[in-house]
Design a protein around this motif. Structure first.
Motif: not given
Length: 241
Positions: A102-121, A226-233
């Motif tokens: 099966k293909p690997v289908d990323l869930l909504e917002g995954v890459e945006e969250v990883l790009i953002t969080l990887s800058q600080d964590y 997952l996108l809701e993680v960003l404003p929380l953090l």
């Protein structure tokens, strides 16, 4: 419920059904298996027997598609009184092979969250299942470069997490786990004094269900995306500046 995440330095992500789609493929496979076994039993009985066999086989086969395939073959033999045809066994094996391709289908917002969080964590993956299959999905996902460490464990219990955090020299109070399973990704972390955020997937394997009392007095946040993680953090990140 307000939770302070300002002390967090490392964020762990579950993989299946947190970063990408997984459980949906198991549900589809169960439907296909039920159709194959329809001459021998009702769909409800087939589902129940397959689930019971999977749980019985976990100590032998562990989690993942390969153990699921073997459990299907065992149940097919049992329900048919060993009269199942080679053609049907082959069809069961093909169900499994299809799942593995099966293909690997990323869930909504995954890459945006990883790009953002990887800058600080510091980001890590903590997932359970078959090592070869998880490595395949990680490679197909094209997101491994965001993670400092990737750990595939046989199970996700308190001892597994404690051992991993100790190995990586991470204090529980500085660690946040994000995942879809209360049983595997949330409650064990709370119990070892770490932090966790629950992001439910639309379908959950019965084995991952917990009873209401297990959640009593457990301090964690549940979000719908997952996108809701960003404003929380981000809110807590400001307090660290």
């Amino acid at each position: 419920m307000e939770i302070d995440y300002s002390n967090i330095k490392v964020i762990g992500f579950d993989a299946d059904d947190t970063l990408w789609v997984n459980e949906t493929y198991f549900r589809d496979a169960e439907l296909e298996f039920s159709k194959l076994m329809a001459p021998y039993e009702t769909a409800n009985t087939i589902d129940q027997e397959l689930f019971k066999r999977q749980i019985e086989n976990l100590p032998l086969y562990g989690y993942g598609i390969k153990g699921f395939i073997l459990s299907m073959v065992e149940i097919a033999l049992e329900l048919s009184n060993n009269s199942i045809s080679n053609k049907t066994i082959d069809a069961i094996l093909n169900i499994g092979k299809d799942m593995l391709s099966k293909p690997v289908d990323l869930l909504e917002g995954v890459e945006e969250v990883l790009i953002t969080l990887s800058q600080d964590y510091r980001l890590i993956v903590v997932t359970k299942g078959d090592l070869l299959d998880q490595e395949r999905k990680l490679e197909k996902s094209k997101i491994t470069h965001y993670f400092h460490h990737i750990e595939v464990v046989s199970d996700k219990q308190e001892a597994n997490y404690s051992k991993l955090l100790n190995h990586l020299d991470i204090k529980p109070s500085e660690f946040l786990m994000i995942g879809n399973s209360l049983k595997s990704d949330i409650l064990p972390l709370i119990n070892i004094k770490a932090n966790a955020i629950h992001v439910p997937f639309h379908t959950t394997w019965m084995h991952e269900h917990v009873v209401a009392t297990e959640k009593d007095n457990k301090k964690y946040k549940t979000i719908t995306s997952l996108l809701e993680v960003l404003p929380l953090l981000n809110k807590n990140q400001k307090t660290r500046v």
